[in-house]
Write an enzyme that holds these catalytic residues in place. Sequence first.
Site, PDB file in Angstrom:
ATOM      1  N   PRO A 120       0.873  -1.093  -0.045  1.00 51.63           N
ATOM      2  CA  PRO A 120      -0.002   0.083  -0.008  1.00 51.63           C
ATOM      3  C   PRO A 120       0.809   1.351   0.095  1.00 51.63           C
ATOM      4  CG  PRO A 120      -0.798  -1.403   1.616  1.00 51.63           C
ATOM      5  CD  PRO A 120       0.502  -2.130   1.227  1.00 51.63           C
ATOM      6  N   TYR A 121       1.942   1.373   0.795  1.00 57.91           N
ATOM      7  CA  TYR A 121       3.054   2.478   0.976  1.00 57.91           C
ATOM      8  C   TYR A 121       3.669   2.521  -0.290  1.00 57.91           C
ATOM      9  CZ  TYR A 121       6.732   5.330   2.606  1.00 57.91           C
ATOM     10  OH  TYR A 121       7.379   6.263   2.656  1.00 57.91           O
ATOM     11  N   ALA A 122       4.043   1.655  -0.987  1.00 58.55           N
ATOM     12  CA  ALA A 122       4.810   1.720  -2.108  1.00 58.55           C
ATOM     13  C   ALA A 122       3.983   1.993  -3.394  1.00 58.55           C
ATOM     14  CB  ALA A 122       5.477   0.222  -2.590  1.00 58.55           C
ATOM     15  N   SER A 174       1.459   4.079  -3.133  1.00 59.19           N
ATOM     16  CA  SER A 174       1.301   5.521  -3.011  1.00 59.19           C
ATOM     17  C   SER A 174       2.480   6.186  -3.485  1.00 59.19           C
ATOM     18  CB  SER A 174       0.607   5.911  -1.539  1.00 59.19           C
ATOM     19  OG  SER A 174       1.849   5.888  -0.707  1.00 59.19           O
ATOM     20  N   LYS A 175       3.715   5.745  -3.349  1.00 56.82           N
ATOM     21  CA  LYS A 175       4.997   6.508  -3.453  1.00 56.82           C
ATOM     22  C   LYS A 175       5.109   6.340  -5.115  1.00 56.82           C
ATOM     23  CE  LYS A 175       6.058   8.601   0.234  1.00 56.82           C
ATOM     24  NZ  LYS A 175       6.020   9.850   0.223  1.00 56.82           N
TER      25      LYS A 175
END
Length: 246
Positions: free
Chosen positions: A154-156, A158-159
């Site tokens: 999820p974080y990757a 978004s980035k």
Amino acid sequence: MSTRSGSRVALVTGGSGGIGQSVVERLATDGFAVAVHYAGNKLKADALVEKVTASGGHAIAVGGDVADENAMTAAFDAVEQAFGGVDVVVNAAGIMILSTIIDLDLADLDRMHRTNIRGSFVIAQQAAKRVRSGGAIINFSTSQTRLQHPTYAPYAASKAAVEGMTLILARELRGKDITVNTVAPGPTATALFLEGKDQATIDRLAGLAPLERLGTPEDIAETVAHLAGPARWVNGQTIFPNGGIA
């Protein structure tokens, strides 16, 4: 690019903690007047402003949600009122929530997307309008867009969106002499990163890099300072300061 303080001017979102704080301190050392942005911790931002000014630098604190365009318009207005303009914008604000895809709470996904994606676009819009000729816009991603470790999806994701906008914005600013780049750190020894990890986990992550250590916030600030100052021929790129992990 003269200012009321006689310095070039940088706005650092997420400047009150972690990597952002080291970026503020490094740019102030390099002679920038610095605006320290905070989302919730005004006391920490004010303390950093006091530290910079006590060393002879120029700094102010500005607050607000990076995903709120009205709040960020006001923040940029405050920087211009204090220092006369903006030369460098470092968008270090972001949140990280780890989860496997199957277990992900979609409300957490929405929270990350609001800050990491919408926030990056809000800051990019303001920076594109405000940064003066000869300036730089520096976004933040993560080496997890390459490392792709479990629980980071999820974080990757978004980035990766931030990386995707970087070259496009650089091209859209053709003729304005403004560079746009993204810094994508690897494992970095911040309080947030170290929280909840036992020593064995920390040692394993430190061993991933051929340099056999974790990065430091100062390592990342060094890369930002290069992009903010002398690196005028680096444009539209994502830089991975991670010690050779990926």
